[in-house]
Design a protein around this motif. Structure first.
Motif, PDB file in Angstrom:
ATOM      1  N   ASP A  48       0.764  -1.342  -0.011  1.00 29.85           N
ATOM      2  CA  ASP A  48      -0.028   0.076  -0.009  1.00 29.85           C
ATOM      3  C   ASP A  48       0.972   1.197  -0.062  1.00 29.85           C
ATOM      4  O   ASP A  48       1.384   1.638   1.054  1.00 29.85           O
ATOM      5  N   THR A  49       0.963   1.747  -1.095  1.00 27.80           N
ATOM      6  CA  THR A  49       2.273   2.844  -1.252  1.00 27.80           C
ATOM      7  C   THR A  49       1.529   3.911  -0.536  1.00 27.80           C
ATOM      8  O   THR A  49       2.340   5.055  -0.228  1.00 27.80           O
ATOM      9  N   GLY A  50       0.152   4.228  -0.580  1.00 28.89           N
ATOM     10  CA  GLY A  50      -0.169   5.489   0.160  1.00 28.89           C
ATOM     11  C   GLY A  50       0.212   5.467   1.529  1.00 28.89           C
ATOM     12  O   GLY A  50       0.185   6.598   2.222  1.00 28.89           O
ATOM     13  N   MET A  83       2.652   4.621   2.880  1.00 29.44           N
ATOM     14  CA  MET A  83       4.142   5.529   3.027  1.00 29.44           C
ATOM     15  C   MET A  83       4.092   7.063   3.168  1.00 29.44           C
ATOM     16  O   MET A  83       4.652   7.663   3.928  1.00 29.44           O
ATOM     17  N   TYR A  84       3.115   7.544   2.227  1.00 31.12           N
ATOM     18  CA  TYR A  84       2.983   8.816   2.286  1.00 31.12           C
ATOM     19  C   TYR A  84       2.145   9.383   3.363  1.00 31.12           C
ATOM     20  O   TYR A  84       2.346  10.536   3.837  1.00 31.12           O
ATOM     21  N   ARG A  85       1.243   8.447   4.090  1.00 27.57           N
ATOM     22  CA  ARG A  85       0.486   8.694   5.283  1.00 27.57           C
ATOM     23  C   ARG A  85       1.609   8.823   6.492  1.00 27.57           C
ATOM     24  O   ARG A  85       1.347   9.597   7.246  1.00 27.57           O
ATOM     25  N   ALA A  86       2.340   7.833   6.426  1.00 25.29           N
ATOM     26  CA  ALA A  86       3.441   7.818   7.551  1.00 25.29           C
ATOM     27  C   ALA A  86       4.416   8.927   7.577  1.00 25.29           C
ATOM     28  O   ALA A  86       4.478   9.516   8.570  1.00 25.29           O
ATOM     29  N   VAL A 108      -2.198  15.128   3.635  1.00 29.31           N
ATOM     30  CA  VAL A 108      -1.144  14.163   2.883  1.00 29.31           C
ATOM     31  C   VAL A 108      -1.009  14.526   1.371  1.00 29.31           C
ATOM     32  O   VAL A 108       0.017  14.374   1.109  1.00 29.31           O
ATOM     33  N   SER A 109      -1.945  15.059   0.801  1.00 29.88           N
ATOM     34  CA  SER A 109      -1.907  15.404  -0.598  1.00 29.88           C
ATOM     35  C   SER A 109      -0.637  16.555  -0.535  1.00 29.88           C
ATOM     36  O   SER A 109       0.064  16.505  -1.653  1.00 29.88           O
ATOM     37  N   HIS A 110      -0.669  17.504   0.509  1.00 24.30           N
ATOM     38  CA  HIS A 110       0.382  18.498   0.444  1.00 24.30           C
ATOM     39  C   HIS A 110       1.731  17.854   0.652  1.00 24.30           C
ATOM     40  O   HIS A 110       2.655  18.308  -0.274  1.00 24.30           O
ATOM     41  N   VAL A 154       9.880  14.264  -0.930  1.00 25.18           N
ATOM     42  CA  VAL A 154       9.084  12.992  -0.331  1.00 25.18           C
ATOM     43  C   VAL A 154       8.974  12.247  -1.157  1.00 25.18           C
ATOM     44  O   VAL A 154       8.946  10.852  -0.902  1.00 25.18           O
ATOM     45  N   ARG A 155       8.554  12.449  -2.512  1.00 25.79           N
ATOM     46  CA  ARG A 155       8.461  11.532  -3.470  1.00 25.79           C
ATOM     47  C   ARG A 155       9.617  10.467  -3.533  1.00 25.79           C
ATOM     48  O   ARG A 155       9.723   9.446  -3.917  1.00 25.79           O
ATOM     49  N   ASP A 156      10.897  11.378  -3.884  1.00 25.65           N
ATOM     50  CA  ASP A 156      12.165  10.591  -3.958  1.00 25.65           C
ATOM     51  C   ASP A 156      12.255   9.500  -2.793  1.00 25.65           C
ATOM     52  O   ASP A 156      12.723   8.436  -3.033  1.00 25.65           O
ATOM     53  N   GLY A 195      -1.369   2.641  -5.830  1.00 26.14           N
ATOM     54  CA  GLY A 195      -0.965   4.145  -5.699  1.00 26.14           C
ATOM     55  C   GLY A 195      -1.660   5.021  -6.562  1.00 26.14           C
ATOM     56  O   GLY A 195      -2.595   4.863  -6.877  1.00 26.14           O
ATOM     57  N   ARG A 196      -0.688   5.877  -7.043  1.00 22.74           N
ATOM     58  CA  ARG A 196      -1.244   6.984  -7.827  1.00 22.74           C
ATOM     59  C   ARG A 196      -0.223   6.948  -9.089  1.00 22.74           C
ATOM     60  O   ARG A 196      -0.782   7.353 -10.333  1.00 22.74           O
ATOM     61  N   ASP A 197       0.995   6.547  -8.950  1.00 23.86           N
ATOM     62  CA  ASP A 197       1.862   6.706  -9.836  1.00 23.86           C
ATOM     63  C   ASP A 197       2.697   5.650 -10.114  1.00 23.86           C
ATOM     64  O   ASP A 197       3.855   5.859 -10.617  1.00 23.86           O
ATOM     65  N   ILE A 198       2.253   4.333  -9.672  1.00 22.27           N
ATOM     66  CA  ILE A 198       3.301   3.357  -9.684  1.00 22.27           C
ATOM     67  C   ILE A 198       3.452   2.923 -11.270  1.00 22.27           C
ATOM     68  O   ILE A 198       4.598   2.631 -11.631  1.00 22.27           O
ATOM     69  N   GLU A 258     -11.530  17.217  -2.957  1.00 19.63           N
ATOM     70  CA  GLU A 258     -10.048  18.069  -2.872  1.00 19.63           C
ATOM     71  C   GLU A 258      -8.892  17.340  -3.059  1.00 19.63           C
ATOM     72  O   GLU A 258      -7.815  17.807  -3.902  1.00 19.63           O
ATOM     73  N   ARG A 259      -8.887  15.846  -2.805  1.00 18.82           N
ATOM     74  CA  ARG A 259      -7.607  15.082  -2.813  1.00 18.82           C
ATOM     75  C   ARG A 259      -7.552  14.845  -4.400  1.00 18.82           C
ATOM     76  O   ARG A 259      -6.579  14.709  -4.913  1.00 18.82           O
ATOM     77  N   ASP A 260      -8.690  14.469  -4.997  1.00 21.84           N
ATOM     78  CA  ASP A 260      -8.574  14.512  -6.714  1.00 21.84           C
ATOM     79  C   ASP A 260      -8.026  15.631  -7.297  1.00 21.84           C
ATOM     80  O   ASP A 260      -7.204  15.392  -7.978  1.00 21.84           O
ATOM     81  N   HIS A 295      -3.441  17.537 -10.129  1.00 18.79           N
ATOM     82  CA  HIS A 295      -2.796  18.967 -10.477  1.00 18.79           C
ATOM     83  C   HIS A 295      -1.548  19.079  -9.907  1.00 18.79           C
ATOM     84  O   HIS A 295      -0.793  20.159 -10.353  1.00 18.79           O
ATOM     85  N   ARG A 296      -0.709  18.170  -9.235  1.00 17.45           N
ATOM     86  CA  ARG A 296       0.458  18.526  -8.673  1.00 17.45           C
ATOM     87  C   ARG A 296       1.356  18.477  -9.829  1.00 17.45           C
ATOM     88  O   ARG A 296       1.200  17.658 -10.517  1.00 17.45           O
ATOM     89  N   LYS A 297       2.595  19.081  -9.496  1.00 15.93           N
ATOM     90  CA  LYS A 297       3.923  19.308 -10.555  1.00 15.93           C
ATOM     91  C   LYS A 297       4.506  17.866 -10.793  1.00 15.93           C
ATOM     92  O   LYS A 297       4.584  17.480 -11.855  1.00 15.93           O
TER      93      LYS A 297
HETATM   94  O1   DC Z   1      -4.457   5.770  -1.268  1.00 21.15           O
HETATM   95  P1   DC Z   1      -4.208   6.849  -0.093  1.00 21.15           P
HETATM   96  O2   DC Z   1      -5.656   7.728   0.160  1.00 21.15           O
HETATM   97  O3   DC Z   1      -3.886   6.149   1.259  1.00 21.15           O
HETATM   98  O4   DC Z   1      -3.074   7.946  -0.538  1.00 21.15           O
HETATM   99  C1   DC Z   1      -2.800   8.776   0.580  1.00 21.15           C
HETATM  100  C2   DC Z   1      -2.183  10.096  -0.336  1.00 21.15           C
HETATM  101  O5   DC Z   1      -0.800   9.727  -0.807  1.00 21.15           O
HETATM  102  C3   DC Z   1      -3.053  10.689  -1.506  1.00 21.15           C
HETATM  103  O6   DC Z   1      -3.319  11.833  -1.290  1.00 21.15           O
HETATM  104  C4   DC Z   1      -2.196  10.597  -2.685  1.00 21.15           C
HETATM  105  C5   DC Z   1      -0.775  10.026  -2.249  1.00 21.15           C
HETATM  106  N1   DC Z   1       0.108   9.066  -2.904  1.00 21.15           N
HETATM  107  C6   DC Z   1       0.622   9.453  -3.983  1.00 21.15           C
HETATM  108  O7   DC Z   1       0.983  10.517  -4.363  1.00 21.15           O
HETATM  109  N2   DC Z   1       1.449   8.333  -4.727  1.00 21.15           N
HETATM  110  C7   DC Z   1       0.846   7.236  -4.309  1.00 21.15           C
HETATM  111  N3   DC Z   1       1.817   6.183  -5.093  1.00 21.15           N
HETATM  112  C8   DC Z   1       0.311   6.733  -3.262  1.00 21.15           C
HETATM  113  C9   DC Z   1      -0.410   7.629  -2.597  1.00 21.15           C
END
Ligand code: DC
Length: 233
Positions: A34-36, A38-41, A108-110, A117-119, A138-141, A188-190, A195-197
């Motif tokens: 669950d890659t999200g 990691m961003y949440r942590a 978390v989106s911010h 953080v992505r790196d 995830g979002r960008d796997i 908001e999260r969508d 739209h993030r760079k």
């Molecule tokens: O899937 P989730 O709702 O737990 O994801 C949390 C946040 O992490 C969501 O705002 C988008 C971001 N995310 C991301 O940018 N890239 C990923 N691979 C996974 C999640």
């Protein structure tokens, strides 16, 4: 499946990515990541250390210093149950439920929009993926982390359906909230995710779309079994 591959499951929040990804991992005997989480942590860490919070700007410099400090911040997954599900750990603490609150969801989106953080997260995901036999949601796997993943699935569902699902999930964990707030958070999260760079949420050209608004989990499994048969995977 003839050989072990990487399966990328990307898409909008609350589309049931984790339920679907977990189910296919179980069926194939793969590891589910669950890659999200990691961003949440990282977000939880940022909130706890005073670098972020609801309604205020992120102190990116302070967070970057935290993430580049040595010894480095340790975010990992540990298998917790007999069914192979794993939980998220942050510096030796099980944070699986602390990372699922509305407070973390609101920030978390911010945090996920910050390139450093992505790196930090991508490096860890690539280490895990190198072993193959993984399903990552995830979002960008399929676009940024593993552009060569052998199978890419992009999940969508109508926002109202997603808000209902998320509301049920939050209520089952005792969080008091209402439908309007959850729908707002999802929209908001969508917007932020699209739209993030850095690594915005887009469907990879070679991804297969799955809209599960009107599908049960079993319907989705049926769809998946047909897909791997068709693709001869
Ligand atoms: O899937 P989730 O709702 O737990 O994801 C949390 C946040 O992490 C969501 O705002 C988008 C971001 N995310 C991301 O940018 N890239 C990923 N691979 C996974 C999640």
């Amino acid at each position: 499946m003839t050989s072990r591959i990487i399966i990328a499951v990307d898409g909008y929040s609350s589309t049931g990515k984790s339920t679907f990804a977990k189910a296919i991992a179980k069926e194939l005997g793969y590891v589910y990541i669950d890659t999200g989480a990691m961003y949440r942590a990282v977000t939880l860490l940022a909130i706890r250390k005073g670098c972020a919070g609801r309604g205020r700007a992120v102190d990116a410099a302070a967070l970057e210093a935290l993430l580049s400090a040595r010894p480095s911040v340790d975010v990992s997954f540990r298998v917790s149950g007999p069914d192979g599900t794993s939980e998220t750990w942050l510096d030796g603490e099980n944070v699986e439920s602390s990372i699922r609150t509305l407070e973390v969801s609101g920030v978390v989106s911010h945090i996920a929009a910050l390139p450093f953080v992505r790196d930090f997260v991508d490096r860890r995901l690539r280490e895990i993926g190198a072993r193959k036999g993984v399903v990552m949601d995830g979002r960008d796997i399929g676009t940024a982390v593993f552009p060569d993943a052998e199978l890419k699935i992009f999940m969508t569902a109508r926002p109202e359906v997603r808000a209902r699902r998320r509301l049920e999930e939050l209520r089952s964990r005792g969080e008091i909230t209402d439908y309007a707030e959850v729908l707002r958070n999802i929209e908001e999260r969508d917007y932020m995710d699209r739209h993030r760079k850095t690594a915005p949420l887009v469907k990879a050209a070679d991804a297969v779309e799955l809209d599960n608004s009107d599908m049960t989990v079993e319907d989705q499994m049926e769809w998946f079994r047909n897909l791997i048969k068709e693709r001869k995977l």
